[in-house]
Motif scaffolding. Sequence first.
Motif, mmCIF file in Angstrom:
data_model
loop_
_atom_site.group_PDB
_atom_site.id
_atom_site.type_symbol
_atom_site.label_atom_id
_atom_site.label_comp_id
_atom_site.label_asym_id
_atom_site.label_seq_id
_atom_site.Cartn_x
_atom_site.Cartn_y
_atom_site.Cartn_z
ATOM 1 N N PRO A 189 -2.116 -52.786 -16.434
ATOM 2 C CA PRO A 189 -1.407 -51.833 -15.597
ATOM 3 C C PRO A 189 -0.196 -52.505 -14.950
ATOM 4 O O PRO A 189 -0.269 -53.654 -14.497
ATOM 5 N N SER A 190 0.938 -51.785 -14.901
ATOM 6 C CA SER A 190 2.155 -52.325 -14.306
ATOM 7 C C SER A 190 2.759 -51.322 -13.335
ATOM 8 O O SER A 190 2.840 -50.130 -13.638
ATOM 9 N N PHE A 191 3.192 -51.814 -12.184
ATOM 10 C CA PHE A 191 3.968 -50.978 -11.252
ATOM 11 C C PHE A 191 5.324 -50.696 -11.877
ATOM 12 O O PHE A 191 5.928 -51.565 -12.517
ATOM 13 N N MET A 192 5.829 -49.477 -11.697
ATOM 14 C CA MET A 192 7.099 -49.129 -12.330
ATOM 15 C C MET A 192 7.970 -48.254 -11.436
ATOM 16 O O MET A 192 7.488 -47.446 -10.633
ATOM 17 N N VAL A 245 8.496 -43.061 -9.646
ATOM 18 C CA VAL A 245 7.676 -44.182 -9.187
ATOM 19 C C VAL A 245 6.275 -43.951 -9.721
ATOM 20 O O VAL A 245 5.747 -42.832 -9.619
ATOM 21 N N GLY A 246 5.685 -44.975 -10.317
ATOM 22 C CA GLY A 246 4.348 -44.773 -10.870
ATOM 23 C C GLY A 246 3.756 -46.019 -11.477
ATOM 24 O O GLY A 246 4.076 -47.144 -11.071
ATOM 25 N N VAL A 247 2.904 -45.796 -12.469
ATOM 26 C CA VAL A 247 2.166 -46.873 -13.122
ATOM 27 C C VAL A 247 2.259 -46.707 -14.630
ATOM 28 O O VAL A 247 2.125 -45.592 -15.152
ATOM 29 N N GLU A 248 2.526 -47.812 -15.315
ATOM 30 C CA GLU A 248 2.416 -47.849 -16.772
ATOM 31 C C GLU A 248 1.125 -48.579 -17.140
ATOM 32 O O GLU A 248 0.830 -49.640 -16.585
ATOM 33 N N GLN A 249 0.385 -48.010 -18.078
ATOM 34 C CA GLN A 249 -0.839 -48.634 -18.568
ATOM 35 C C GLN A 249 -0.671 -48.957 -20.050
ATOM 36 O O GLN A 249 -0.484 -48.045 -20.864
ATOM 37 N N ALA A 250 -0.709 -50.246 -20.389
ATOM 38 C CA ALA A 250 -0.647 -50.687 -21.785
ATOM 39 C C ALA A 250 -2.044 -51.088 -22.239
ATOM 40 O O ALA A 250 -2.651 -51.983 -21.650
ATOM 41 N N GLN A 251 -2.530 -50.419 -23.268
ATOM 42 C CA GLN A 251 -3.842 -50.715 -23.842
ATOM 43 C C GLN A 251 -3.616 -51.136 -25.280
ATOM 44 O O GLN A 251 -3.268 -50.311 -26.125
#
Length: 240
Positions: free
Chosen positions: A232-235, A211-217
């Motif tokens: 940022p996306s919940f994952m 469980v975490g966060v993905e950050q797309a830049q």
Amino acid sequence: MKSKFFVPAFVMLGVLSSPSVLAEQKWSDASLTYLKGDNYKVGDNDRQVMTFEHATGQDWGDTFFFIDHTVASDGSKNNYFELAPRVSLSYLSGKELKKGIIKDVYLAGTMEGSANADNYLYGVGVGLDVPKFKYVNLNLYKANNGKQMDDEQITATWALPFQVGNAEFLYDGFIDVSTKQSDHAAETNFTSQIKWNAGKQLFHTKKPIYVGVEQAQWNNKYGIDGVNESNPSFMIKAHF
């Protein structure tokens, strides 16, 4: 006119990645990921993504495959996949190429597929032995693009496990940097995930449930000059 070199290269990589010629499988991993983000660029900004990933390591090299199924809040849907085999030059030559932090050298290829276009990348890669990292890989490609002018791309991938008390975490991701051409801008996609292994700590599962966060830049997304994304996306990600 596009180069024809990638055709025999992908035939070779495809044959080597087929189960019938696997000499020895060293490891295998599969996972399903759910992502929810609301700051996407180019199209609807609110999307949910389901991703299936499968990676294997063999004595002749490794393969990585994923497919994204994206559903936007406006009802639109999209599928995108990548297949990326690499063939070990140590295996092909019969001589170990490990030296210093370099674990091996590879012939590397990637096929990118969607409803809009198919792209074919071919080049060379290295696996690096970096302390504390599960893996670090670096690939240099020539890209035969379906709808844009051909360019060059460098891709780095990594995975860094760490612990805070008894809690296990993983920080992993990739960076793609492609070159500018007359019909598109130079592009950088830096996407990473930081995630907690909730499965082990809460449910005592053998395989991780993260469980975490993905950050797309993303700078100049899809090569469109000035289209920058910070999303940022919940994952949730389950391995099996």
